[in-house]
Design a protein around this motif. Structure first.
Motif: not given
Length: 264
Positions: A129-139, A156-166
Motif C-alpha cells: 500500500p505504501g508503494n501504491l500510494g506513493t506512485i499515485i502521488r507521483t503520478a 486503494l482505500y486502506s488507511p496506509k495507501t491513503l496516507r501515502s497519496t497525501m
C-alpha cells in the motif's frame, strides 16, 4: 451536532471505526480520511464526504469552525468529539484531530478523458500500500492522465495507501479492479502504445513518450504478468549505471513518469 460526543458506543462512532477493516469498507462503499489536509483536498475536489468528527480543543477554534461551516454548507453530518472518540475511529498511531467518512468513487475506463498526448500508468499486482500510494502521488505531481490498477493490487482505500497519496487520490482518475485483457483491449482501441517495464528491455527514450503511451509496472516480487509481456508493443527498462540489481517499484515508476514529463 454541537453537543460533545464522548461515547465510544455511539452507533456513528462504531460504524466509522469499522472502516479500518477492508470488509466493512467494501460493504459500505466508504472509507476513512484522517487529517485536515486530506479532508480539505477531498472537499475541494468535490469528493463525497458523509461524516466529520473533530476535536475542537486539539484542532483549534479556527479550523474547527471552518469544518463545521463546511459540513453545514455541504450537508455533511458533523460531530464535535473528544480525543477518545477520535482515537477509537483513527487508524494512526498518533491520531489526527479530525477524521471523516467519505464515499468511494468508482471510476470506469470509459469515463476517462484521453488526450492525444498522455501517459497512463498500469499497475499490475502492486501489493504494497505504501508503494501504491506513493506512485499515485507521483503520478499526480507529474501530470499522468490516469492510473489503472489490475486485480490483485493493494487496497486503494486502506488507511496506509491513503496516507501515502497525501491527497493526490482526489486529483486524477484511479481505476481499480480491472482485468488484464480489459485494460489491454481498452488501451489498444484508443491508440495507446503499451510498454512493459522490466530489467531486460531496451532503455526508455524520449521517443517512447510521444502520443498516447501506457506503461505497465509490476510488483517487485513477480513483475508484470505473462499476459502483459505477450500483449505489450515492447519491453523497456531504466538505464542502471550503478551496481544495484533493481529498484523499488515506486522509485522506478517515478523515474519513468519524470522522463515522460520532459517530452513536449
Amino acid at each position: 451536532m454541537n453537543e460533545l460526543l464522548t461515547s465510544l458506543q455511539n452507533p456513528a462512532v462504531k460504524a466509522a471505526a469499522e472502516l479500518k477493516e477492508k470488509k466493512f469498507r467494501e460493504r459500505s462503499a466508504s472509507f476513512l480520511l484522517e487529517g485536515a489536509k486530506m479532508i480539505k483536498e477531498a472537499s475541494v475536489s468535490n469528493w463525497p464526504l458523509v461524516k466529520i468528527f473533530a476535536s475542537r480543543e486539539a484542532l483549534g477554534e479556527e479550523e474547527f469552525l471552518f469544518f463545521q461551516r463546511l459540513a453545514q454548507d455541504q450537508g455533511i453530518a458533523f460531530w464535535s468529539a473528544n480525543d477518545a472518540v477520535i482515537c477509537k475511529i483513527s487508524d494512526a498511531h498518533t491520531p489526527q484531530p479530525i477524521v471523516a467518512v467519505a464515499r468511494k468513487v468508482d471510476f470506469q475506463l470509459d469515463s476517462i478523458n484521453v488526450p492525444e498526448k498522455t501517459l497512463f500508468l498500469v499497475l499490475d499486482r502492486v501489493a504494497d500500500p505504501g508503494n501504491l500510494g506513493t506512485i499515485i502521488r507521483t503520478a499526480d505531481a507529474l501530470g499522468v492522465g490516469a492510473v489503472l490498477l489490475s486485480e490483485g493490487c493493494a487496497d486503494l482505500y486502506s488507511p496506509k495507501t491513503l496516507r501515502s497519496t497525501m491527497g493526490s487520490l482526489f486529483h486524477l482518475p484511479v481505476v481499480l479492479g480491472c482485468g488484464e485483457r480489459e485494460i489491454a483491449v481498452w488501451l489498444k482501441e484508443r491508440g495507446f502504445c503499451l510498454y512493459v517495464s522490466n530489467m531486460s528491455g531496451k532503455n526508455f527514450s524520449r521517443s517512447d513518450f510521444f502520443g498516447r503511451t501506457a506503461v505497465v509496472m509490476g510488483s517487485e516480487a513477480h513483475g508484470p504478468s505473462a499476459f502483459f509481456h505477450k500483449t505489450a508493443d515492447a519491453e523497456r527498462s531504466i538505464h542502471m549505471a550503478g551496481r544495484a540489481e533493481s529498484l523499488n517499484v515506486a522509485i522506478a515508476a517515478a523515474i519513468i513518469m519524470y522522463q515522460a514529463s520532459l517530452v513536449d
